[in-house]
Design an enzyme around this catalytic site. Structure first.
Site, mmCIF file in Angstrom:
data_model
loop_
_atom_site.group_PDB
_atom_site.id
_atom_site.type_symbol
_atom_site.label_atom_id
_atom_site.label_comp_id
_atom_site.label_asym_id
_atom_site.label_seq_id
_atom_site.Cartn_x
_atom_site.Cartn_y
_atom_site.Cartn_z
ATOM 1 C CD GLU A 65 -2.628 1.325 2.568
ATOM 2 O OE1 GLU A 65 -3.524 2.159 2.638
ATOM 3 O OE2 GLU A 65 -2.340 0.517 3.491
ATOM 4 C CG ASP A 73 0.657 -1.379 5.031
ATOM 5 O OD1 ASP A 73 0.552 -1.201 6.258
ATOM 6 O OD2 ASP A 73 -0.262 -1.788 4.286
ATOM 7 C CG ASP A 117 -2.000 0.398 8.461
ATOM 8 O OD1 ASP A 117 -2.435 -0.659 7.908
ATOM 9 O OD2 ASP A 117 -2.119 1.529 7.955
ATOM 10 C CG ASP A 135 34.731 -12.161 -5.774
ATOM 11 O OD1 ASP A 135 35.033 -12.468 -4.610
ATOM 12 O OD2 ASP A 135 35.564 -11.872 -6.662
ATOM 13 C CD GLU A 138 38.524 -9.697 -1.423
ATOM 14 O OE1 GLU A 138 37.763 -10.422 -0.776
ATOM 15 O OE2 GLU A 138 38.835 -9.919 -2.625
ATOM 16 C CG ASN A 156 39.324 -10.569 -6.674
ATOM 17 O OD1 ASN A 156 39.099 -10.472 -5.467
ATOM 18 N ND2 ASN A 156 38.378 -10.814 -7.567
ATOM 19 C CG ASP A 280 78.650 -0.890 -5.450
ATOM 20 O OD1 ASP A 280 77.563 -0.404 -5.848
ATOM 21 O OD2 ASP A 280 79.755 -0.451 -5.814
ATOM 22 C CG HIS A 483 51.412 -124.033 -45.053
ATOM 23 N ND1 HIS A 483 51.049 -123.370 -46.208
ATOM 24 C CD2 HIS A 483 52.411 -124.885 -45.417
ATOM 25 C CE1 HIS A 483 51.772 -123.800 -47.221
ATOM 26 N NE2 HIS A 483 52.613 -124.721 -46.770
ATOM 27 C CG ASP A 536 48.535 -121.008 -46.510
ATOM 28 O OD1 ASP A 536 49.136 -120.637 -45.479
ATOM 29 O OD2 ASP A 536 48.961 -121.880 -47.283
ATOM 30 C CB SER A 629 55.024 -124.129 -48.874
ATOM 31 O OG SER A 629 54.421 -125.334 -49.269
#
Length: 686
Positions: A65, A73, A117, A135, A138, A156, A280, A483, A536, A629
């Site tokens: 409303e 509301d 209400d 995400d 950072e 990251n 150096d 024989h 024979d 024979s």
């Protein structure tokens, strides 16, 4: 007991829920949505996503409303007690309606508070919203409120971040701060990059950085310096590298570099290189950067091999390359005096092959197999080498091959002596049967009764226990009447061959190893009186091979398919039996007889069967007699001319009338043609 289990389960569920990671997304709606909401509502939702993320809320639908400043509301979005928005209305054009624009909280928590209400709201539905984790970068400058999270490099990640350092620096234990560290460690990868600390920014003072590149043996390192190269050089004292320098050490040599001219590409020739970078406390050097690569060590070309080939072929051979040697067909791999099945050699890390090349030497098939009753001779080649050719010949005229006068074999790739069809089985030499000296000289056979030496070379004689004859049918087997050998199976029977005289001084003596009588032969009854000469027939196996020659040769067996001998056809009988007034002959005698039908031959009381036939001579009274024979009745084989006409044994002297030469009673002979299967099977099985 059940109550205790329930309590434990509830406690576990509580702990488990409390330790769960918050969800990455979710949805929240007003009470009773999509039905109209009620009066007097006060409800709060605490929304949360995991640490390292921001929570983002988007209203999918909102119908509350409308009122000024959403007095009656409203739904409020809060973060850490800070109101991010208070909303009501029905359309995105309403002043306090959020539309579809996302609401992003600074952290990972949000609170939603819904208030109505006491009036009736039958026409308003309430809201539904979607929340999700987003995400946080950072590492971005917009996210960094105070100091940067990392001293040098920030990376990251999803829900978090990581810190890293430039080359020559290491990350401290706080995982944020980098400290100088350019010494120690070995680069063992086959390629990589190295640069001075902070390059291309000015190098720090008081550096003593040592970089070691050491890859596995078999690879050679190449250094490729970038063109941006600057190391302080003192020109007023000559082109020397006194205070700032880069030293490259390889193969025992050290060389220093400085100035503004890049060393370019350095081929080190080794697998291990050390670089030392020194500054150096004074002066400035911008430093250097290089990329190193590796190449495999090269081996000498293996060359070629006689009667073989080296594979694979490459223009150059490098570390870990393999070569194989394959010999041409007919050649074998030899390493020294030893034959090897295969050969493979690898290019080693020292640039040498781990094995020297073998040789391909011609194969040999070994000595040709000896041919029983034959011999071989070389036609081409020598030393039994590949493609050598030999010919086998049987010892003629006493042996010959079945289908060819000779067979030719060559030494093949499979190291066997084979024919053209790759068969390596040498056919046997078969004894030549049925030939004698009369036939070989071209004359007709048997002019007189006493036989000459070599006329009947298959005639055998036994006169130890009882006189009888036999016919030699191979160089191991003889055929006789049953024989003749009945009862003497276990005796050492000696048979004489190659003779025409019973008193011949140099006969061929043959010891019987086996005597096999036909299984259906009717042996003599009580008193030794034989009443049935059916079947024979018997076989004699000699204990050693009979040495065939001009005076001792086998007779042929009849062909199973040949027609029976026609009545009246003349054959020849031979033996050392009775020849006159019951005298026993000392010489081998022969005579011509003709076959008769059985109804023309007197048999007395003895049984006559189809396994017999009778033969004799009505005019000259030629007949077999006692002592003959077991001897042969042989005929010229049909289908041959007058020359080289072999003879076949058709009958075995079996029985006859008491009086020999009776023109009425003829002699009876065992019909050999009826027993060819039995003869063949018996010889094969024994």
């Amino acid at each position: 007991m059940d109550g205790i289990h329930l309590i434990i389960c509830l406690l576990w569920a509580c702990v488990n829920v409390c330790e769960c990671e918050p969800p990455m997304f979710g949805e929240v709606s007003s009470p009773q949505y999509p039905q109209p909401y009620l009066a007097n509502i006060q409800e709060q939702w605490d929304l949360e996503v995991p640490q390292g993320y921001q929570i983002q809320l988007t209203f999918n639908h909102l119908d509350i409303e409308p009122s000024p400043n959403c007095y009656y509301d409203s739904v409020s979005v809060m973060s850490d007690e800070k109101v991010l928005g208070k909303f009501c209305g029905q359309n995105s054009t309403d002043r306090f309606h959020p539309g579809d624009k996302p609401i992003l909280a600074p952290g990972n928590r949000l609170q939603l508070v819904f208030l109505t209400d006491d009036s009736n709201h039958v026409s308003h539905l309430g809201f539904t919203a979607f929340y999700q984790a987003v995400d946080i970068d950072e590492c971005s400058s917009s996210s960094v409120v105070k100091d940067p999270p990392c001293s040098q490099i920030c990376l990251n990640t999803l829900g978090s971040y990581l810190c890293a350092c430039h080359h020559g620096y290491t990350l401290k234990t706080d995982h944020r701060t980098c400290a100088l560290d350019c010494g120690g460690g070995v680069h063992s990868e086959l390629e990589g990059t190295i640069s001075s600390p902070g390059y291309p920014d000015i190098s720090p003072h008081d550096l003593d950085c040592v970089y070691s590149i050491s890859v596995q043996p078999g690879f050679i390192i190449t250094l490729n310096f970038s063109q941006t190269f600057h190391i302080e050089q003192v020109y007023n004292q000559g082109p020397t590298c006194l205070f700032h320098w880069l030293q490259v050490s390889a193969l025992g040599e050290d060389k220093k570099y400085c100035g503004e001219i890049s060393p370019g590409v350095l081929n080190t020739g080794t697998h291990s290189v050390q670089l030392e970078y020194h500054t150096d406390r004074y002066g400035q050097s911008q430093g250097w950067s290089l990329r190193y690569t590796t190449q495999r060590v090269e081996c000498p070309h293996p060359g070629s091999i006689s009667n073989g080939r080296v594979r694979p072929y490459f223009p150059q051979y490098l570390y870990r390359d393999y070569i194989q040697v394959h010999c041409n067909p007919g050649y074998k791999l030899m390493m020294g005096e030893k034959e090897i099945a295969s050969f493979k050699s690898m290019c080693q890390s020292n640039g040498q092959w781990h094995l020297t090349l073998p040789e391909c030497k011609i194969i040999d098939c070994g000595d040709p197999k000896p041919l029983p009753n034959g011999h071989f001779q070389f036609i081409s080649g020598e030393n039994n080498n590949y493609l050598s050719v030999i010919e086998y010949h049987c010892n003629e005229p006493y042996y010959r091959f079945k289908d060819a006068p000779k067979v030719r074999y060559s030494c093949s790739v499979n190291r066997k002596w084979t024919e053209d069809n790759n068969i390596d089985v040498i056919p046997p030499c078969y004894p030549v049967c049925g030939m004698n000296t009369e036939v070989s000289s071209g004359g007709r056979v048997f002019g007189g009764k006493p036989a000459r030496l070599g006329q009947i070379p298959w005639q055998l004689l036994h006169n130890t226990y009882t006189r009888g004859g036999a016919s030699l049918i191979s160089d191991y087997w003889a055929l006789t009447a049953a024989h003749v050998v009945d009862g003497f199976e276990n005796y050492n029977m000696t048979w004489l061959g190659g003779i025409i005289d019973n008193e011949y001084k140099t006969p061929v003596n043959m010891e019987a190893e086996k005597i096999i009588i036909h299984p259906n032969y009717h042996r003599a009854g009580h008193g030794g009186i034989q009443t049935n000469f059916d079947n024979d027939i018997a076989l004699i196996k000699m204990s050693a091979k009979v040495p065939l020659g001009p005076n001792i040769r086998p007779v042929c067996l009849p062909n199973k398919t040949h027609e029976p001998v026609l009545e009246g056809t003349m054959g020849t009988i031979s033996g050392f039996g009775g020849f006159e007034q019951r005298l026993i002959s000392k010489r081998l005698r022969y005579g011509h007889v003709q076959e008769y039908t059985l109804d023309k031959c007197e048999s007395g009381d003895l049984t006559v069967t189809d396994n017999m036939f009778c033969a004799g001579d009505d005019v000259k009274s030629i007949d077999s007699c006692k002592g003959d024979s077991g001897g042969p009745l042989f005929f010229p084989m049909l289908g041959y001319g007058t020359k080289e006409q072999p003879y076949e044994v058709r009958g075995i002297v079996s029985w006859g009338p008491e009086r020999c030469g009776n023109t009425v009673s003829k002699g009876f002979y065992t019909k050999v043609q009826n027993y060819l299967d039995w003869i063949s099977e018996t010889m094969a099985n024994n």
